[in-house]
Write a protein that holds these residues in place. Sequence first.
Motif, PDB file in Angstrom:
ATOM      1  N   HIS A  28       9.423 -14.125   6.171  1.00  0.00           N
ATOM      2  CA  HIS A  28       9.784 -12.736   6.408  1.00  0.00           C
ATOM      3  C   HIS A  28      10.089 -12.563   7.892  1.00  0.00           C
ATOM      4  N   TYR A  29      11.129 -11.799   8.213  1.00  0.00           N
ATOM      5  CA  TYR A  29      11.556 -11.629   9.612  1.00  0.00           C
ATOM      6  C   TYR A  29      10.460 -10.946  10.440  1.00  0.00           C
ATOM      7  N   TYR A  30       9.805  -9.905   9.889  1.00  0.00           N
ATOM      8  CA  TYR A  30       8.760  -9.204  10.642  1.00  0.00           C
ATOM      9  C   TYR A  30       7.527 -10.081  10.833  1.00  0.00           C
ATOM     10  N   CYS A  31       7.202 -10.900   9.842  1.00  0.00           N
ATOM     11  CA  CYS A  31       6.069 -11.824   9.996  1.00  0.00           C
ATOM     12  C   CYS A  31       6.306 -12.758  11.172  1.00  0.00           C
ATOM     13  N   LEU A  32       7.558 -13.176  11.317  1.00  0.00           N
ATOM     14  CA  LEU A  32       7.918 -14.093  12.395  1.00  0.00           C
ATOM     15  C   LEU A  32       7.875 -13.384  13.745  1.00  0.00           C
ATOM     16  N   LEU A  33       8.422 -12.178  13.804  1.00  0.00           N
ATOM     17  CA  LEU A  33       8.454 -11.436  15.071  1.00  0.00           C
ATOM     18  C   LEU A  33       7.047 -11.142  15.590  1.00  0.00           C
ATOM     19  N   MET A  34       6.133 -10.801  14.701  1.00  0.00           N
ATOM     20  CA  MET A  34       4.822 -10.332  15.107  1.00  0.00           C
ATOM     21  C   MET A  34       3.776 -11.439  15.269  1.00  0.00           C
ATOM     22  N   SER A  35       4.097 -12.660  14.855  1.00  0.00           N
ATOM     23  CA  SER A  35       3.127 -13.747  14.999  1.00  0.00           C
ATOM     24  C   SER A  35       2.772 -13.953  16.463  1.00  0.00           C
ATOM     25  N   SER A  36       1.491 -14.127  16.736  1.00  0.00           N
ATOM     26  CA  SER A  36       1.002 -14.110  18.116  1.00  0.00           C
ATOM     27  C   SER A  36       1.290 -15.387  18.892  1.00  0.00           C
ATOM     28  N   GLY A  37       1.523 -16.500  18.223  1.00  0.00           N
ATOM     29  CA  GLY A  37       1.627 -17.766  18.937  1.00  0.00           C
ATOM     30  C   GLY A  37       3.014 -18.367  18.977  1.00  0.00           C
ATOM     31  N   ILE A  38       4.049 -17.560  18.834  1.00  0.00           N
ATOM     32  CA  ILE A  38       5.407 -18.110  18.803  1.00  0.00           C
ATOM     33  C   ILE A  38       6.336 -17.217  19.615  1.00  0.00           C
ATOM     34  N   TRP A  39       7.291 -17.845  20.294  1.00  0.00           N
ATOM     35  CA  TRP A  39       8.259 -17.128  21.117  1.00  0.00           C
ATOM     36  C   TRP A  39       9.659 -17.641  20.805  1.00  0.00           C
ATOM     37  N   ILE A 100      -0.791  -0.963  13.673  1.00  0.00           N
ATOM     38  CA  ILE A 100       0.443  -0.584  14.352  1.00  0.00           C
ATOM     39  C   ILE A 100       1.100  -1.833  14.936  1.00  0.00           C
ATOM     40  N   PHE A 101       2.389  -2.032  14.617  1.00  0.00           N
ATOM     41  CA  PHE A 101       3.171  -3.154  15.149  1.00  0.00           C
ATOM     42  C   PHE A 101       4.306  -2.571  15.997  1.00  0.00           C
ATOM     43  N   GLN A 102       4.335  -2.907  17.274  1.00  0.00           N
ATOM     44  CA  GLN A 102       5.341  -2.361  18.186  1.00  0.00           C
ATOM     45  C   GLN A 102       6.510  -3.338  18.322  1.00  0.00           C
ATOM     46  N   PHE A 103       7.674  -2.922  17.838  1.00  0.00           N
ATOM     47  CA  PHE A 103       8.870  -3.772  17.850  1.00  0.00           C
ATOM     48  C   PHE A 103       9.625  -3.601  19.175  1.00  0.00           C
ATOM     49  N   MET A 104       8.979  -3.959  20.256  1.00  0.00           N
ATOM     50  CA  MET A 104       9.595  -3.851  21.582  1.00  0.00           C
ATOM     51  C   MET A 104       8.832  -4.748  22.553  1.00  0.00           C
ATOM     52  N   GLU A 105       9.451  -5.047  23.671  1.00  0.00           N
ATOM     53  CA  GLU A 105       8.843  -5.805  24.766  1.00  0.00           C
ATOM     54  C   GLU A 105       8.171  -7.078  24.245  1.00  0.00           C
ATOM     55  N   ASP A 106       6.826  -7.136  24.265  1.00  0.00           N
ATOM     56  CA  ASP A 106       6.097  -8.342  23.860  1.00  0.00           C
ATOM     57  C   ASP A 106       5.710  -8.336  22.384  1.00  0.00           C
ATOM     58  N   PHE A 107       6.199  -7.367  21.616  1.00  0.00           N
ATOM     59  CA  PHE A 107       5.895  -7.248  20.178  1.00  0.00           C
ATOM     60  C   PHE A 107       4.374  -7.259  19.945  1.00  0.00           C
ATOM     61  N   ARG A 108       3.742  -6.261  20.540  1.00  0.00           N
ATOM     62  CA  ARG A 108       2.273  -6.171  20.452  1.00  0.00           C
ATOM     63  C   ARG A 108       1.840  -5.643  19.085  1.00  0.00           C
ATOM     64  N   SER A 109       0.629  -6.035  18.696  1.00  0.00           N
ATOM     65  CA  SER A 109       0.037  -5.592  17.436  1.00  0.00           C
ATOM     66  C   SER A 109      -1.351  -5.016  17.722  1.00  0.00           C
ATOM     67  N   LYS A 186      11.363   6.202  22.448  1.00  0.00           N
ATOM     68  CA  LYS A 186      10.221   5.600  23.146  1.00  0.00           C
ATOM     69  C   LYS A 186       8.918   5.866  22.400  1.00  0.00           C
ATOM     70  N   GLU A 187       8.733   7.106  21.928  1.00  0.00           N
ATOM     71  CA  GLU A 187       7.514   7.453  21.207  1.00  0.00           C
ATOM     72  C   GLU A 187       7.458   6.777  19.837  1.00  0.00           C
ATOM     73  N   MET A 188       8.584   6.719  19.138  1.00  0.00           N
ATOM     74  CA  MET A 188       8.586   6.099  17.813  1.00  0.00           C
ATOM     75  C   MET A 188       8.341   4.587  17.892  1.00  0.00           C
ATOM     76  N   LEU A 189       8.879   3.941  18.922  1.00  0.00           N
ATOM     77  CA  LEU A 189       8.594   2.512  19.118  1.00  0.00           C
ATOM     78  C   LEU A 189       7.108   2.301  19.404  1.00  0.00           C
ATOM     79  N   ARG A 190       6.534   3.202  20.180  1.00  0.00           N
ATOM     80  CA  ARG A 190       5.092   3.097  20.480  1.00  0.00           C
ATOM     81  C   ARG A 190       4.251   3.240  19.227  1.00  0.00           C
TER      82      ARG A 190
END
Length: 729
Positions: A28-39, A100-109, A186-190
Motif C-alpha cells: 500500500h502506498y500510504y503504508c510505505l510513506l508512513m513507515s518509520s525506517g525507510i526513506w 494521526i498521519f501527517q503527509f508532509m515534511e518528515d511524514f510524522r505519525s 496547512k491546518e488540514m495537513l497537520r
Amino acid sequence: CVLCGRTDDCPEKYGEKRTYAAYNLTVHYYCLLMSSGIWQRGEEDEGVDGFLIADIRKEVNRAAKLKCNICRKKGASIGCVVPKCKRSYHFPCGKEKECIFQFMEDFRSYCWEHKPVQKFSNESRGTSQCTICLDLVEQLPAYAVLKSPCCKNAWFHRECLQYQALSAGIFFFRCSICNNKDKFQKEMLRMGIHIPEKDASWELEENAYQDLLQCYQHCDVKRCLCKKGRDYNEPDSKWEIKRCQCCGSRGTHLACSAMKSWEQNWECLECRSIVAKSGNYSKQRKRSLAASEKTDGTTCLLEEPSPKCPRQSPGSQHNFLLQSPKVIGQNNLSPCSHRERPASNTLTMSLSPLMSDRNCSLRKKYLRLQRREASNILKELKLQVNTKTTTLNINADNIWNSALKGFRRRNFSPTNTIKIKFTNCKNRSKTDTPASKHRFFQLLMLHLQNSSLFEGSSAKNLSLDFQAVKENLYFEAGKMIAVSLVHGGPSPCFFSKTLFNCLVYGPENVKPVLEDVADVDVAQTIKMIKYADSLPSLQSAIDDCYEFLAAAGCLRPVTSLCDKKTLVNDILIHHVIKRIISPLESFRQGLKTLGVLEKMQMHPDAFASILCHKPERLSAETICDLFTIHSSSRVNKAESDDFWIGYLQDVESGESVVTLEDILLFATGSNSIPPIGFDPEPTITFLQKSYPVGKRLLNCLELPITKTYEQFKNRMELTIRNTLRAERE
C-alpha cells in the motif's frame, strides 16, 4: 501488503495498492510513506516512487521484529514520533485507532494518545452542517470532525475532506466557504488529511467540458431555403446559422430570415411573443461592430491607472517613474454626471519637451538602479548552485522539446551547474561553452515568448491552453524562466504589468485593463460596452453579446449608464484572470524554483525592471563601464585607453562594420548583458599581439598594442567580423 499484511484495496484509505510481480512485492502506498525506517533514496522512477526495492525489504525485516500495540501482530512498521512513546502499529490499525498521519515534511505519525487536536471554543457546541455533504455534524472535538481554521462556523466530516482533497489536489483544495488556501491546507495537513501533489481530477479528464462547447446548429424557420438541409452551417456566408439571442435553442440561416452577415440580433417566434406580452418588447437596433465604433467614439487615448496593490516594495516611492502621465481635468466629475467624451475632446495637459526628456532620463536612471538591485539578488540565489554538472543535449531546431526532455530528466537538478551540448552542431567540441549556455537560454526565452502559453503583442499575459495544462507545461515554463535568471541566462522581458502583479500580489488584488485582452472579438465587445454613450445603446451592446456575457457569468441588471464600468471590470477580470487561474497557479509553482518567486514578492520593483522591460540598449558608455582594463607597466595606458574608447564611440555612431553586440559576443559569448551579470567580471588586457583575442571562459578581451588608431580599428574589425562569421557558418 508486505507491510500491513492486509489484502484491502481502498485507495482512499490506504493509498494505491501496487503489485510488482518481478520482485514478488505488493504494498500500500500510504503504508510505505508512513513507515518509520525507510526513506526515498532513489529517483521518482526508481523502485516504488523513489523507494528502492532493497530498502523496502530491509524495512519489512525490521518491522517483522515489532509487535503492533493494537492488533498484537508483528510487522508494525510505524512508530509514534513522540520520543518517549514506544508504541508501534500498522497503518490500517492506526487509522482504526484514530491515529494521526501527517503527509508532509518528515511524514510524522502520532499515536492515539499524543495526536494533535484542534482547539474548540466553549461556544462551539451543538450541531452544524458539513459544508461538503450538507449532512449534520456535531461541533465536538472528535477525530471524525474537523473545523476550518479560517471560517468560524465551517465544519467538516474528516472523510468528506479527504475525498475532496484527493479529487481537488494541491492546486484546488481550499476552504469551501471563503476559498482560503494556504491557512486551510496547512491546518488540514497537520490534522492528517492527505493532499496529493497533482492537478484536480476534473482538469485531467479528457474532453471533460466538451458538452459546454456544443452549440445549437439547426434552422427552425417555417421555410428553410438551404438546399443542403436545415443542419448545414457555413460560417461567414449567407448559410451561417444564428441562434436566438434569448433562448439559444432555436436557429436560422441568415438567408432564411433575410438577415445581413453583420446583424447580431435575432429572436425566435416563441421568445418574441413572450417579450411582446410582457410589454417590454421593442425593436432592436441592428448595427455592426464597426458602425458602433464610429457612432460611439474613437479608441480612447487615456490609459487607465494601474491597480493599487496592497503590498508595496521599499522602492515604491519611485513608482511614479513607471506610470504614464495622469490625465487631469476630469477629477471633479462623477462617473454618472456626464457622458464619456471622445479622446479628441478630452482636456489633457501635455508635458513640455524639456520636462518629458527629464522624466525619461529619471526613468532610465531608476530602471538602471533597479536592474543593479536585481543583479545582486540573483547573485545571492546563485550561491545555491553547486559544482556538480548536468549536461543537456539540445537540438537548436527543436529547442522546446529537447529542453523539456532535459528539464524532466530524473538526474536534473536546478542547483547543479548546467552545461549545454548542441547535438545538431558540426563542431561539437565547442558546444559546451558559456556561449552555448547563453545561446540555449536565449533561444528558450524566445520560444516561450512566441508559444501558445502566452498571448498578447509585446506585453504578454498567460493564455488558456488545455493541452498545456494537462501536460503541466505552465509549471515547466515557470521553472525554465527561474533557472535562466539564476544560471546567467536572459530574462523573458515580455511580462505584462498585470501578469507580474498577479504573480507578486496575487490575482485577487489585481485590476486588469483593456490592453490586457488579446482576443480581438472580446476587446471589441468590451469597447462597445465601455464607449456606449446612452442607456439604450448600452442595453443594445449588452444584447449583442448576451451569449458571451452569460458564458462568462457577467450578466447583471443595467439601470443606469454608470453600471457599464462595473460590467467592463467584471468582463476584464473574468477574461484576463479567472479564465487562466489554473495555468497561473502552475506557473507560480514553477517560478518558486531556486526561490525566485519569493524574491520577486520581496523586491517587486527590482524584478519588474527585468521581467516587464526590455534590456537597455548597449552604448559605448555601458561597454566601457562593463570591462575593467588591466595593462602592463610597459604599455602606454593612456594611449591604449583612448584607442579603445574611440573605437567604441565609432561603433556606436555606425562608423564600423561591427556592432557593440558583436564586441560583447566576441569577448563573452553573449550579445547582451544578462540580468545577473557576468561571472567572472569582464576584463581587458593590452598585449603585444597582432590581433585581438576573446577568452570567453574568463570573459577576457586581449587587445593588440598598435602605433596608430587606424591600425587598432582595422585589426579589431577584421578579427571580430571573421570570427563571428565563422561561428555562424
